[in-house]
Design an enzyme around this catalytic site. Structure first.
Site, PDB file in Angstrom:
ATOM      1  N   THR A 156       0.775  -1.109  -0.092  1.00 30.50           N
ATOM      2  CA  THR A 156      -0.200  -0.030  -0.052  1.00 30.50           C
ATOM      3  C   THR A 156       1.134   1.103  -0.072  1.00 30.50           C
ATOM      4  O   THR A 156       1.210   1.879  -1.051  1.00 30.50           O
ATOM      5  CB  THR A 156      -0.949  -0.195   1.171  1.00 30.50           C
ATOM      6  OG1 THR A 156      -0.175   0.083   2.517  1.00 30.50           O
ATOM      7  CG2 THR A 156      -2.096  -1.239   1.185  1.00 30.50           C
ATOM      8  N   THR A 207      -2.596  -4.497   8.722  1.00 27.44           N
ATOM      9  CA  THR A 207      -1.839  -3.449   7.707  1.00 27.44           C
ATOM     10  C   THR A 207      -0.281  -4.296   7.625  1.00 27.44           C
ATOM     11  O   THR A 207       0.341  -3.939   6.616  1.00 27.44           O
ATOM     12  CB  THR A 207      -1.511  -2.098   8.361  1.00 27.44           C
ATOM     13  OG1 THR A 207      -2.860  -1.500   8.593  1.00 27.44           O
ATOM     14  CG2 THR A 207      -0.627  -1.373   7.361  1.00 27.44           C
ATOM     15  N   ASN A 417       0.698  10.835   7.035  1.00 26.96           N
ATOM     16  CA  ASN A 417      -0.447  10.485   7.743  1.00 26.96           C
ATOM     17  C   ASN A 417      -1.517  11.567   7.926  1.00 26.96           C
ATOM     18  O   ASN A 417      -2.510  11.165   8.192  1.00 26.96           O
ATOM     19  CB  ASN A 417       0.002   9.683   9.092  1.00 26.96           C
ATOM     20  CG  ASN A 417       0.465   8.210   8.645  1.00 26.96           C
ATOM     21  OD1 ASN A 417       0.002   7.453   8.270  1.00 26.96           O
ATOM     22  ND2 ASN A 417       1.878   7.919   8.983  1.00 26.96           N
ATOM     23  N   SER A 422      -5.812   9.292   3.987  1.00 26.82           N
ATOM     24  CA  SER A 422      -4.890   8.468   3.433  1.00 26.82           C
ATOM     25  C   SER A 422      -5.382   7.230   3.897  1.00 26.82           C
ATOM     26  O   SER A 422      -6.049   6.824   4.939  1.00 26.82           O
ATOM     27  CB  SER A 422      -3.573   8.745   3.725  1.00 26.82           C
ATOM     28  OG  SER A 422      -3.403   8.605   5.187  1.00 26.82           O
TER      29      SER A 422
END
Lengths: 422, 422
Positions: A156, A207, A417, A422
């Site tokens: 990502t 993640t 961030n 995002s």
């Protein structure tokens, strides 16, 4: 061991195929649907994040592993959407993709292991994945190029793919497998929201995604403790921002295609060699994850020694690793040992500041709670300008210790961030 | 209640004097030695950080309070050097300044309460303080201008002084004190390293310093629980960066000069009025501390409701308040509720994501674990562009709740704290 982007295909474990396509989930139009197949099936062990909030694929994946007793024939990973906080509809959508994958890859529905990474709380576009599955057929294969497709598609905010591998040759004196080999190949994604707290058989939204493939022959029950041990020293000993994701997943698959069987107890020569090699692969991937952390400019190896217990040592390491004041000091190479001590002090661990010793790289900074007269601030600052270095803090209490890998906090991390949605 | 920079002198509590001089500790040459005197002595209650690493003045201050049973005649605060991790020499240096202050202000040595804030681990320049003490005599007085000198001199990276006050008038029906008044004046410093974990009678090294002065007549034993209660809802309910300093100190002094005596139990009308006023003063100072936090552009009031226990509610609040991913999202006004849920999920508190409800300002975002259809992202973003707003997260478990004030994480915070040897 190597983490080169170009993998000799011969070094990859037998019994697996990889591939990826563009399913249109990522707005960028990049590869976003990755597939790994074990045509003959594979035994599996998995670990998931301890986060109480769990993504749909984690719920489904755990159920599948339970139903099959730890068998996986296909891994289906999408990036761009985490399928987390998507309710019953998210679970239905995940199941829908597993059904389609089972059909496409001619395997049992329960043997499809799903993973998702990306934004939380956005309805999951199962239809895009279902529609893209047929196009995977001519993108899947056992070569290094195929493995790289897989490694690329799961990323990502990562800036580069993360792979590591090991080949273990068995020496000539082994009664059964003399001269034979088995292989391990690991693929990971990470970047931000990295402070994995993995536990066997517990819920996630990941993640950090890690897939480990080996052609060793081992049962799920044999793989589980070996994976737990390797993860503890690697993925559970790193932190970028202290945020534990809702989807963290580590999956280990063993195809058995090498013909080499793990010793019954896992403690014999094969078991030892496998544990070592798995540890090296996991350590390499964990290091690559921190190295590619959002906005990272310095990697700091925290080595906490002289603790009463390993738990104490880890609490001190985590307090320092999560301290914004330490992380910002590292970004400028500031040998601010006061902030190290302050963080250790609020970690909840009992110690006497007057018995603490601190080294930054090779430089002794603090002894018995006082800055040493020979402390060379300029030289220490020079060490801290290096990309990676070690800070050792000895509590002077006992003999337990731990190692923990972390990084600095930079304006770049904030910018990445703070980027709206995002 | 007011926190204006210009204080009417008449509003200040009787029985105290304040002042400050330049002792040359701060490199900037600004005011760095503050003094507060209670010429007739004052009863005291104090709270200190829970950090295991303790600055010298904390050790000495605790000993003095214990020796006197809670009496203070002089507060001696320096900024520019925290006198922490300075070993026995630091304690000796602190005692030396207390001896000199007792001589200068004609009080008992044990009734001098020392505080230090600034850099950790640098030898403490007691000689500068001793040399500067005689010059304080014509800078000390009971006026607002004098109080402002004190409030300015204790600052370090703060951009402005922090003061709050309350005047409590006693109504005409009170049997003893009808028509009389008592006053509270509070002064604070803070900015970074703010996540106070204060406990009565426990060790500190304080970056947050709070001095509360009242002319109410109350014993140390009466003051202690009232201070603990006020601190819990204010200083213990804020966080800037999650770093708990080694010197945090809150000191409450009561001169008794108003002639109004606290009810024996503290639970009568005077006690109630005092508790309320003290709470307001502490809340105002706590708010000012976060508002002046390093690099802060947004203040976020976290209101966690529907928890099984208040402890659970606070764990969720702190997990969110310390999450870099949430703090960076707030800096750009990103209504990223997925990050809120992820942080709640790793807080260690048990809840079902499917019963969670989230509001950002007046906007309902999430209900029963799903984004509501009417969620207005643009309007929510607009709310988050305001300097201060509330995020309410209801866990849907029980009825306990908490409020916690925190702020965003900006590139400016990183720049300030990355500044070499700040």
């Amino acid at each position: 061991m190597s983490s080169d982007a170009s993998l000799p295909s011969a070094d990859l474990p037998l019994g697996f195929q990889w591939g990826a396509v563009k399913a249109g989930i990522k707005v960028s139009g990049k590869l976003d649907l990755a597939v790994a197949l074990a045509p003959g099936g594979a035994n599996a062990a998995a670990m998931f994040t301890r986060n109480r909030v769990v993504a749909a694929p984690i719920i489904v994946g755990r159920k599948h592993l339970a139903a099959t007793g730890g068998r996986v024939s296909a891994i289906l990973v999408n990036s761009g959407n985490a399928n987390c906080m998507t309710g019953e509809a998210g679970i239905e959508a995940c199941i829908q993709t597993c059904v389609a994958a089972a059909e496409e890859f001619h395997c049992i529905f329960d043997e499809v292991f799903p993973s998702s990474t990306g934004i939380i709380g956005v309805p999951f576009p199962a239809e895009k994945i279902v529609a893209a599955l047929p196009s995977t057929s001519d993108k899947i294969g056992p070569s290094a190029a195929h493995a790289e497709l897989f490694a690329s598609a799961i990323l990502t905010t990562d800036t580069r793919m993360k792979v590591a591998r090991a080949i273990v040759g068995i020496d000539a004196t082994h009664p059964d497998y003399a001269g034979m080999e088995f292989r391990i190949f690991g693929v990971a994604k990470g970047a931000g929201m990295i402070h994995p707290q993995l536990a066997a058989a517990m819920p996630p939204h990941a993640t950090m995604l890690v897939y480990l493939f080996t052609d060793l022959d081992a049962t799920p029950a044999e793989l589980e403790p070996l994976l737990a041990l390797a993860a503890e020293g690697s993925f559970n000993s790193i932190s970028i921002d202290g945020d534990t994701s809702t989807n963290d997943t580590v999956l280990l698959l063993a195809s058995g295609a090498s013909g080499v069987k793990l010793d019954a107890t896992g403690s014999g020569r094969i078991g030892e060699a496998f544990a070592n090699a798995l540890g090296l692969v996991c350590n390499s991937l964990a290091h690559q994850i921190v190295d590619d952390g959002e906005g990272v400019t310095h990697l700091v190896n925290l080595h906490i020694t002289g603790a009463a217990t390993e738990t104490d040592a880890r609490r001190v390491a985590k307090a320092i690793a999560h301290s914004p004041l330490n992380k910002t000091a590292w970004s400028s190479g500031d040998p601010n040992w006061g902030r190290l001590l302050a963080a250790a002090g609020y970690s909840g661990v009992d110690f006497d500041p007057n018995t603490v010793t601190v080294w930054i790289g090779p430089h002794l900074v603090l002894a018995n709670g006082l800055r040493v007269p020979e402390f060379d601030e300029a030289a220490t600052h020079q060490t801290m300008l290096e990309r990676e270095y070690t800070i050792r803090l000895d509590l002077g209490v006992g003999t337990a210790e731990t190692k923990f890998l972390t990084c600095d906090l930079t304006a770049e991390y904030v910018a990445i961030n703070a980027d709206y949605s995002s």
